[in-house]
Design a protein around this motif. Sequence first.
Motif, PDB file in Angstrom:
ATOM      1  N   VAL A   2       0.839  -1.197   0.000  1.00  0.00           N
ATOM      2  CA  VAL A   2       0.000   0.000   0.000  1.00  0.00           C
ATOM      3  C   VAL A   2       0.876   1.250   0.000  1.00  0.00           C
ATOM      4  O   VAL A   2       0.609   2.214  -0.717  1.00  0.00           O
ATOM      5  N   ASN A   3       1.943   1.228   0.781  1.00  0.00           N
ATOM      6  CA  ASN A   3       2.863   2.357   0.852  1.00  0.00           C
ATOM      7  C   ASN A   3       3.530   2.602  -0.497  1.00  0.00           C
ATOM      8  O   ASN A   3       3.662   3.751  -0.929  1.00  0.00           O
ATOM      9  N   SER A   4       3.934   1.551  -1.180  1.00  0.00           N
ATOM     10  CA  SER A   4       4.587   1.720  -2.477  1.00  0.00           C
ATOM     11  C   SER A   4       3.608   2.265  -3.522  1.00  0.00           C
ATOM     12  O   SER A   4       3.976   3.101  -4.351  1.00  0.00           O
ATOM     13  N   ILE A   5       2.362   1.838  -3.479  1.00  0.00           N
ATOM     14  CA  ILE A   5       1.348   2.364  -4.402  1.00  0.00           C
ATOM     15  C   ILE A   5       1.100   3.840  -4.117  1.00  0.00           C
ATOM     16  O   ILE A   5       1.011   4.667  -5.035  1.00  0.00           O
ATOM     17  N   ALA A   6       1.017   4.209  -2.845  1.00  0.00           N
ATOM     18  CA  ALA A   6       0.801   5.610  -2.474  1.00  0.00           C
ATOM     19  C   ALA A   6       1.959   6.481  -2.933  1.00  0.00           C
ATOM     20  O   ALA A   6       1.756   7.586  -3.451  1.00  0.00           O
ATOM     21  N   ARG A   7       3.174   5.989  -2.777  1.00  0.00           N
ATOM     22  CA  ARG A   7       4.348   6.753  -3.229  1.00  0.00           C
ATOM     23  C   ARG A   7       4.367   6.889  -4.752  1.00  0.00           C
ATOM     24  O   ARG A   7       4.754   7.934  -5.271  1.00  0.00           O
ATOM     25  N   GLY A  32       3.214  15.500 -12.835  1.00  0.00           N
ATOM     26  CA  GLY A  32       2.160  16.225 -13.532  1.00  0.00           C
ATOM     27  C   GLY A  32       2.177  17.703 -13.187  1.00  0.00           C
ATOM     28  O   GLY A  32       2.037  18.563 -14.065  1.00  0.00           O
ATOM     29  N   LYS A  33       2.366  18.014 -11.899  1.00  0.00           N
ATOM     30  CA  LYS A  33       2.452  19.411 -11.486  1.00  0.00           C
ATOM     31  C   LYS A  33       3.650  20.100 -12.125  1.00  0.00           C
ATOM     32  O   LYS A  33       3.555  21.244 -12.565  1.00  0.00           O
ATOM     33  N   SER A  34       4.784  19.416 -12.160  1.00  0.00           N
ATOM     34  CA  SER A  34       5.990  19.999 -12.747  1.00  0.00           C
ATOM     35  C   SER A  34       5.814  20.252 -14.235  1.00  0.00           C
ATOM     36  O   SER A  34       6.185  21.324 -14.737  1.00  0.00           O
ATOM     37  N   PHE A  35       5.274  19.282 -14.950  1.00  0.00           N
ATOM     38  CA  PHE A  35       5.055  19.454 -16.390  1.00  0.00           C
ATOM     39  C   PHE A  35       4.025  20.545 -16.655  1.00  0.00           C
ATOM     40  O   PHE A  35       4.193  21.358 -17.557  1.00  0.00           O
ATOM     41  N   ILE A  73       1.737   6.988  -6.737  1.00  0.00           N
ATOM     42  CA  ILE A  73       0.712   7.969  -7.087  1.00  0.00           C
ATOM     43  C   ILE A  73       1.201   9.382  -6.773  1.00  0.00           C
ATOM     44  O   ILE A  73       1.010  10.312  -7.559  1.00  0.00           O
ATOM     45  N   GLU A  74       1.868   9.543  -5.653  1.00  0.00           N
ATOM     46  CA  GLU A  74       2.405  10.855  -5.274  1.00  0.00           C
ATOM     47  C   GLU A  74       3.460  11.323  -6.273  1.00  0.00           C
ATOM     48  O   GLU A  74       3.475  12.492  -6.664  1.00  0.00           O
ATOM     49  N   THR A  75       4.318  10.417  -6.709  1.00  0.00           N
ATOM     50  CA  THR A  75       5.353  10.767  -7.680  1.00  0.00           C
ATOM     51  C   THR A  75       4.744  11.166  -9.017  1.00  0.00           C
ATOM     52  O   THR A  75       5.156  12.156  -9.626  1.00  0.00           O
TER      53      THR A  75
END
Length: 57
Positions: free
Chosen positions: A23-28, A37-40, A30-32
């Motif tokens: 779950v932690n790896s999936i959350a990370r 997306g914000k940077s682009f 999605i965050e990445t």
Amino acid sequence: MELTEIELKNIVGGSTTITSAFVNSIARAIETISELGKSFGSAIRRVSSNNICPLEK
């Protein structure tokens, strides 16, 4: 003691439950993807509004 062929076919291994590490790896992930997306989006907005920092030499 050796297992018979039938016993070998009936062996079930592994865990089918979702772990906290998964779950932690999936959350990370999605965050990445969100941060990328914000940077682009920010880069596209800055290019379209001609608000780019000049390169210094």
